[in-house]
Design a protein around this motif. Structure first.
Motif, short mmCIF file in Angstrom:
data_model
loop_
_atom_site.label_atom_id
_atom_site.label_comp_id
_atom_site.label_asym_id
_atom_site.label_seq_id
_atom_site.Cartn_x
_atom_site.Cartn_y
_atom_site.Cartn_z
N SER A 179 74.00 -4.96 30.85
CA SER A 179 73.37 -5.79 30.04
C SER A 179 72.79 -5.34 28.94
O SER A 179 72.79 -3.86 28.82
N THR A 180 72.45 -5.94 28.03
CA THR A 180 72.15 -5.36 26.71
C THR A 180 70.48 -4.77 26.90
O THR A 180 70.27 -4.00 26.27
N HIS A 181 69.92 -5.28 27.87
CA HIS A 181 68.63 -5.04 28.10
C HIS A 181 68.62 -3.38 28.65
O HIS A 181 67.89 -2.51 27.97
N PHE A 182 69.69 -3.19 29.61
CA PHE A 182 69.76 -1.85 30.04
C PHE A 182 70.46 -0.73 29.03
O PHE A 182 70.11 0.25 28.84
N ASP A 183 71.25 -1.56 28.09
CA ASP A 183 71.84 -0.79 26.83
C ASP A 183 70.70 -0.23 26.21
O ASP A 183 70.68 1.05 25.87
N ASP A 184 69.91 -0.82 25.89
CA ASP A 184 68.57 -0.46 24.95
C ASP A 184 67.71 0.49 25.89
O ASP A 184 67.22 1.46 24.97
N LEU A 185 67.53 0.40 27.13
CA LEU A 185 66.76 1.31 27.78
C LEU A 185 67.43 2.64 27.84
O LEU A 185 66.72 3.77 27.60
N LEU A 186 68.78 2.60 28.17
CA LEU A 186 69.29 4.01 28.36
C LEU A 186 69.42 4.59 26.83
O LEU A 186 69.36 5.99 26.57
N LEU A 187 69.51 3.83 25.68
CA LEU A 187 69.71 4.40 24.47
C LEU A 187 68.25 4.96 24.02
O LEU A 187 68.13 6.21 23.24
N CYS A 188 67.24 4.08 24.39
CA CYS A 188 65.87 4.67 24.14
C CYS A 188 65.64 5.87 24.91
O CYS A 188 64.80 6.76 24.34
N TRP A 189 65.99 6.28 26.25
CA TRP A 189 65.63 7.53 27.04
C TRP A 189 66.47 8.52 26.22
O TRP A 189 66.02 9.64 26.12
N CYS A 190 67.85 8.10 25.87
CA CYS A 190 68.69 9.45 25.33
C CYS A 190 68.00 9.57 24.01
O CYS A 190 67.98 10.79 23.65
N ARG A 191 67.46 8.78 23.40
CA ARG A 191 66.78 9.09 21.88
C ARG A 191 65.66 10.30 22.16
O ARG A 191 65.37 11.05 21.35
N GLN A 192 65.09 9.94 23.27
CA GLN A 192 63.64 10.64 23.68
C GLN A 192 63.94 11.96 24.09
O GLN A 192 63.60 13.14 23.87
N HIS A 193 65.16 12.48 24.82
CA HIS A 193 65.19 13.22 25.76
C HIS A 193 66.83 14.06 25.57
O HIS A 193 66.93 15.28 25.81
N ARG A 194 67.71 13.37 24.87
CA ARG A 194 68.77 13.89 24.62
C ARG A 194 69.60 13.42 23.44
O ARG A 194 70.50 12.56 23.14
N PRO A 195 68.75 13.84 22.47
CA PRO A 195 69.13 13.16 21.07
C PRO A 195 70.82 13.42 20.43
O PRO A 195 71.30 12.48 20.07
N ASP A 196 71.24 14.41 20.85
CA ASP A 196 72.59 14.78 20.39
C ASP A 196 73.61 14.03 21.33
O ASP A 196 74.71 14.01 20.91
N TYR A 197 73.15 13.55 22.28
CA TYR A 197 74.08 12.58 23.27
C TYR A 197 74.10 11.21 22.75
O TYR A 197 74.91 10.47 22.90
N PHE A 198 73.25 11.09 21.85
CA PHE A 198 72.90 9.64 21.21
C PHE A 198 74.03 9.00 20.40
O PHE A 198 74.33 7.92 20.99
N PRO A 199 74.64 9.74 19.55
CA PRO A 199 75.63 9.08 18.75
C PRO A 199 76.89 8.79 19.78
O PRO A 199 77.44 7.58 19.62
N LEU A 200 77.36 9.43 20.72
CA LEU A 200 78.28 9.48 21.70
C LEU A 200 78.17 8.50 22.52
O LEU A 200 78.87 7.60 22.79
#
Length: 482
Positions: A285-306
């Motif tokens: 869902s778009t809600h969990f899209d945002d959660l996963l992206l937020c977690w990625c930006r905090q802890h794995r920023p280099d994975y974020f664009p991918l």
């Protein structure tokens, strides 16, 4: 000295919705930190206006030459006094006792008091809507009537509030002074109203301080969980509430989502990732899209664009859920997220060069000097896909081999699966490779599992990739022979 109506900028009225809207409209101009005196003056004007309409002159039935009028007017006075009784106004038993007095009247007397009682309820705030439902059911306000001398729109608003019920059990406030009771209910009522109607003011209200308490009420605690989660605020006290809600309603995805919100914005790291990825895969869902992206930006920023690229692939479907033909990385949302990430200052040179190349086609290609970066292989494939080019089959095979590792990061697995599915989609239409579309979609669906996957699954992926490579070479061979 200005009156409360002059401060609010409206004419004197008994409509609490008009008063509340005027207050909310002026609120941004009087921030409690920047203009504490102005804010206090506005707040006092708001409370004074509500206090005036909370104690209106009780409407009396015009005198008529029959015996019903004195009884009806007496009942209206009793109801008015009852709503101002700090000890009884929120007690269901007290409401039952008042209704018993109505039952002692004649049918004609009840009919004459029916809508005047409703009018008093409309102009009273705060009032227990849960208790008021007892009176509404007794007098059949929902059924309406042609003889009512009351504003129909206000009646509908009142009935809507009655159906919604109280924000919490107001009897928990009975040990407090009446002023504190009223201010607490008004504050939470304003929060509930702005949450849906004025979201831009909601965070400002949440930041206010005042003489209100947090009631020990299950439904209200869940409402608090929703409020704070919508602002992306993590509160430790809300964790057990979300867990208890999940246990009580295991099939309800709402408490599960709020629990993840509290954990993500609470800063939980690697321990959360497997659960978050599993939830994203099983309930996209778009809600969990945002959660996963937020977690990625905090802890794995280099994975974020991918990861943005992988999420984009899941979203590019038509109204029937069929994949759309598009160039990876071309959606407006993807470009916006990449642009935000580029300016956040936490990406590695490899990630920055990939985004810069995607947003500015004149930018240089990614440098080989970053080939030792753990994301190098994924970025190479992603760069080819975003250029609408076929990734080298050796690169794709290396990605497949990475998925076979039992120690692969769940986030990396999501990204690689997305890249493989996109590679198959790019190869198929442009090289006219005969691949069963149902088989490809089945593989894509199976690849949404978080675990490493069985060897049979990846064997199917390899077969599809090999078919694509063979078709690619065959088409070029035929092209040269002609």
């Amino acid at each position: 000295m200005k009156t409360c109506w002059q401060i609010l900028g409206i004419e004197a009225t008994t409509d609490n919705n008009v008063i509340r809207q005027a207050y909310l409209a002026l609120l941004p101009s009087f921030h409690p930190e920047n203009d504490p005196q102005g804010f206090r003056q506005l707040r006092e004007a708001y409370e004074s206006a509500l206090k005036e309409i909370a104690s209106p002159v009780t409407p009396a039935v015009e005198e008529e030459e029959d015996a019903d009028t004195p009884w009806v007017n007496y009942l209206l006075w009793i109801f008015h006094d009852f709503l101002n009784d700090a000890e009884r106004r929120f007690q269901p038993q007290a409401w039952q006792e008042f209704i018993q007095q109505i039952n002692n009247l004649s049918f004609s007397q009840i009919e004459k008091a029916r809508w005047p009682l409703c009018n008093i309820a409309i102009n009273t705030f705060p009032i227990s809507y849960s208790c008021l439902k007892l009176l509404s059911d007794r007098l059949a306000w929902e059924q309406g009537g042609d003889d009512r001398d009351v504003n129909n729109e206000k009646v509908q608003d009142l009935l809507f509030n009655i159906r919604c019920g109280d924000l919490f059990d107001y009897t928990q406030l009975q040990h407090l002074p009446v002023v504190v009771q009223n201010q607490t209910i008004m504050f939470y009522d304003a929060l509930e109203s702005t949450f849906f109607g004025y979201p831009h003011l909601f965070s400002q209200l949440m930041a206010q301080h005042g003489p209100w308490i947090v009631p020990d009420d299950l439904c209200f605690q869940r409402r608090h969980l929703r409020w704070f989660s919508s602002l992306r605020w993590s509160i430790p006290e809300l964790f057990p509430i979300a867990l208890a809600w999940q246990e009580a309603e295991p099939d309800n995805e709402t408490p599960r989502y709020y629990h993840f919100v509290q954990r993500v914005f609470g800063g939980e790291g690697d321990s959360l990732l497997p659960e978050l990825c599993a939830q994203w895969q099983s309930n996209p869902s778009t809600h969990f899209d945002d959660l996963l992206l937020c977690w990625c930006r905090q802890h794995r920023p280099d994975y974020f664009p991918l990861l943005v690229l992988a999420i984009e692939a899941r979203e590019q479907v038509d109204i029937n859920g069929e994949p759309l033909l598009y160039i990876p990385g071309s959606s407006a949302r993807t470009c916006m997220l990449w642009s935000e990430a580029l300016h956040c200052g936490v990406l590695s040179p490899l990630s920055e060069s990939f985004i810069a190349r995607r947003l500015n086609y004149g930018a240089p290609a990614m440098s080989e000097e970053h080939s030792q970066h753990p994301c190098w292989l994924m970025y190479l494939v992603a760069d080819r896909l975003a250029c609408a080019e076929d990734p080298d089959e050796v690169l794709l095979q290396q990605l497949v081999h990475k998925l076979d590792r039992s120690t692969i990061c769940p986030l990396e697995a999501i990204i690689i699966r997305g890249l493989l599915v996109q590679a198959a989609a790019v190869t198929t239409p442009y090289e006219s490779v005969t691949i069963d579309e149902e088989e490809v979609s089945t593989v894509a669906q199976q690849s949404t599992e978080v675990s490493g996957g069985s060897s049979g699954l990846w064997l199917v992926i390899r077969i599809i990739l090999y078919i694509g490579v063979a078709g690619h070479l065959l088409s070029k061979l035929l092209h040269h022979s002609t």
